[in-house]
Design a protein around this motif. Structure first.
Motif, short mmCIF file in Angstrom:
data_model
loop_
_atom_site.label_atom_id
_atom_site.label_comp_id
_atom_site.label_asym_id
_atom_site.label_seq_id
_atom_site.Cartn_x
_atom_site.Cartn_y
_atom_site.Cartn_z
N TYR A 22 -40.88 -12.26 -23.42
CA TYR A 22 -39.76 -12.86 -22.72
C TYR A 22 -39.45 -14.18 -23.03
N ALA A 30 -37.30 -14.11 -26.09
CA ALA A 30 -35.81 -13.82 -25.91
C ALA A 30 -35.45 -15.04 -25.33
N SER A 31 -35.96 -15.78 -24.55
CA SER A 31 -35.35 -17.05 -23.64
C SER A 31 -34.91 -18.03 -24.71
N GLN A 42 -32.35 -16.11 -27.74
CA GLN A 42 -31.20 -15.95 -26.74
C GLN A 42 -30.88 -16.86 -25.84
N TRP A 75 -39.72 -7.02 -26.79
CA TRP A 75 -38.70 -8.21 -26.79
C TRP A 75 -37.26 -7.40 -26.54
N ALA A 81 -35.31 -8.81 -23.34
CA ALA A 81 -34.02 -9.54 -23.39
C ALA A 81 -32.83 -9.06 -22.50
N ARG A 120 -33.75 -10.03 -18.99
CA ARG A 120 -33.51 -11.50 -18.66
C ARG A 120 -31.80 -11.49 -18.73
N THR A 180 -23.89 -14.07 -22.46
CA THR A 180 -25.05 -13.34 -21.80
C THR A 180 -24.75 -11.75 -22.24
N HIS A 234 -26.00 -11.07 -25.32
CA HIS A 234 -27.14 -10.89 -25.68
C HIS A 234 -27.70 -9.66 -25.23
N ALA A 254 -29.78 -6.70 -27.30
CA ALA A 254 -30.81 -6.05 -26.72
C ALA A 254 -30.81 -4.58 -26.99
#
Length: 505
Positions: free
Chosen positions: A395, A398-399, A402, A439, A443, A446, A473, A476, A480
């Motif tokens: 997580y 990914a934060s 992305q 991931w 991703a 999130r 977003t 992103h 994913a």
């Protein structure tokens, strides 16, 4: 609510009150100053204006002859002196309503305005004390007066923590109820950071008798911050030292880790700093953390799990806010909701064997400080971890890769992932294939949350600025979807009308 009553012994105390008030005023506030000549109204006004301007030498001329003086500051301020006002109707000509709509109105001799001032006005009455000081009575509606009380509570905290007469300046607010100030101790060339984080209102239960914050594991007070800060520092990661605290009041005085971030002046990622951030994150994931953290006073903080309920509560933001926004208010059908959540149940099932670690939850550019004079992981200052959980380590990767607020170009994103994997491969228990799937799932989780959050901040909270992050977003989310495990969710989103980049379709 009874008025606040203060005795100010001298001009310094009056200036200090002006500073404290400046930090809690909001656009739309009207501050009415009542009192005779020489009572301290102008002294308080100058201190307030100079604090908002962050300029101790700001020229503040008296508006006695012009009746109004405007200041284009962080919060626009219109300073009115109504001593020479002939009739309250003249306020229209002076642009009072427009000034109040755009910022703050500071009014001396407010009685001249008759009934023209808003009901929400903060009234401050000045009078003289026998000792030569000033006696003040501050009254306002309850919600407004509570802000004033908070400012005074913070000043009292600083006084008893050993920082009397410290200079306070607005630093930043965020999307939560937290706010931050920079604190400059008197006579010292240093800066500290004050976190103002009052306990969140309990709010109504929304599901299974629990509040949203309980379901999504959002901190309701500062104890989780204190606990995670302690755990990180014990493991030699650079979280800020806590110099003083009143946890029940939600006030913390923190070490200043610096003001350099990991972006350049144009707001673009600095590759070296992002790479160092990812390396620090890999080190955190290679470090064990106990689930229970003992704090002073016998309190124990148990780090919550990033469980199925929390994950699903967050992804519901997509169907509760994003899709109705795209559909001009039309809500998703019961069948759509059921199929969406069933897909997420299946994806969460696939996380059962994923590696878990401490999940900081918001490890991205606004919360990472660059400390270039340090070495190793000490170069990365870590902020904003009060909502930390135990969950898939993917997580936080990914934060940062992305980054929600910054465009990380694909070449850099791929390099960051490669750097992270190179470090983690040194661990014999690391399963790269399982991590890559985790991931992609995290991703997407999130991104779905953020797609809904940006709309909620706009529609519910009036914070339109976050919508600029929506195209990023959605990109992103498209990235994913490149993993085959995400095919069912990708197909659902396309059918639902979510506008993904063409490459995702």
């Amino acid at each position: 609510m009874p008025p606040i009553v203060l005795d100010l012994p001298d001009e310094t105390a009056t200036k200090r009150l002006g500073t404290d008030l400046a930090l809690v005023l909001q656009a739309g506030d009207c501050l009415a100053l009542h009192g005779d000549l020489g009572a301290g109204k102008s002294t308080l006004s100058r201190a307030l204006l100079r604090t908002i301007a962050e300029d101790p030498e700001l020229e503040v001329p008296s508006p006695t002859f012009t009746l109004v003086q405007g200041y284009d500051l962080r919060l626009p301020v219109a300073h009115f002196d109504l001593y020479r006002l002939s009739d309250p109707s003249e306020l229209d000509e002076l642009g009072f309503d427009e000034a109040l709509a755009n910022g703050i109105c500071l009014v001396e001799w407010p009685d001249k305005a008759g009934t023209a001032l808003p009901k929400s006005t903060i009234d401050i009455h000045f009078s003289f004390t026998p000792e030569g000081g000033r006696h003040l009575s501050i009254s306002a509606p309850e919600a407004t007066l509570s802000r004033v009380k908070r400012a005074l509570q913070i000043r009292s905290f600083l006084d008893r923590s050993g920082y009397p007469n410290a200079e306070r300046r607005h630093l930043i607010g965020d999307a939560s109820t937290r706010a931050y100030e920079s604190i400059h101790p008197a006579g010292e060339d240093t800066r500290l950071i004050l976190m103002d984080a009052p306990k969140r209102p309990n709010g109504p239960p929304i599901r299974d008798g629990k509040r949203y914050s309980q379901i999504a594991h959002i901190a309701e007070d500062v104890y989780p911050f204190v606990a995670i800060d302690q755990a990180l520092r014990e493991r030699r990661f650079s979280a800020p030292a806590i110099l003083a605290s009143d946890c029940e009041a939600g006030i913390l005085l923190l070490e200043d880790l610096g003001c350099q971030g990991i972006l350049d002046e144009a707001g673009r990622p600095i590759a070296e700093r992002y790479q160092a951030s990812v390396a620090c994150l890999a080190a955190i994931h290679n470090t064990p953390f106990e689930r229970e953290i003992s704090l002073d006073g016998g309190r124990i903080h148990r780090i919550p799990d990033f469980d199925r309920t929390a994950m699903k509560m967050e992804v519901e933001l997509l169907i509760d806010w994003h899709l109705p926004w795209k559909r001009s208010g039309l809500k998703v059908s019961d069948d759509e909701r059921l199929s969406y959540l069933n897909i997420w149940d299946a994806l969460i099932d696939q996380l059962a064997d994923s590696e878990t670690s401490l999940v900081l939850r918001d490890f991205h550019s606004p919360n990472v400080i660059w400390r270039g004079d340090r070495t190793g992981h000490d170069r990365i200052g870590i902020l904003d971890f009060q909502d930390a959980m135990i969950g898939p380590s993917a997580y936080d990767v990914a934060s940062i890769i992305q980054d929600a607020r910054v465009t990380v170009e694909r070449a850099l994103a791929d390099r960051l992932m490669a750097d992270y994997l190179a470090i983690r491969r040194l661990s014999p228990t690391f399963d790269e294939g399982l991590f890559q799937k985790s991931w992609a799932i995290m991703a997407a989780q999130r991104a779905c949350k953020l797609c809904g959050l940006w709309v909620r901040l706009k529609d519910r909270d009036g914070k339109d600025g976050y919508m600029k992050h929506m195209p990023r977003t959605l990109r992103h989310l498209a990235v994913a979807f490149e993993h085959p495990a995400l095919a069912p969710l990708r197909d659902w989103c396309i059918e639902a009308g979510i506008e993904l980049p063409e490459s995702a379709a």
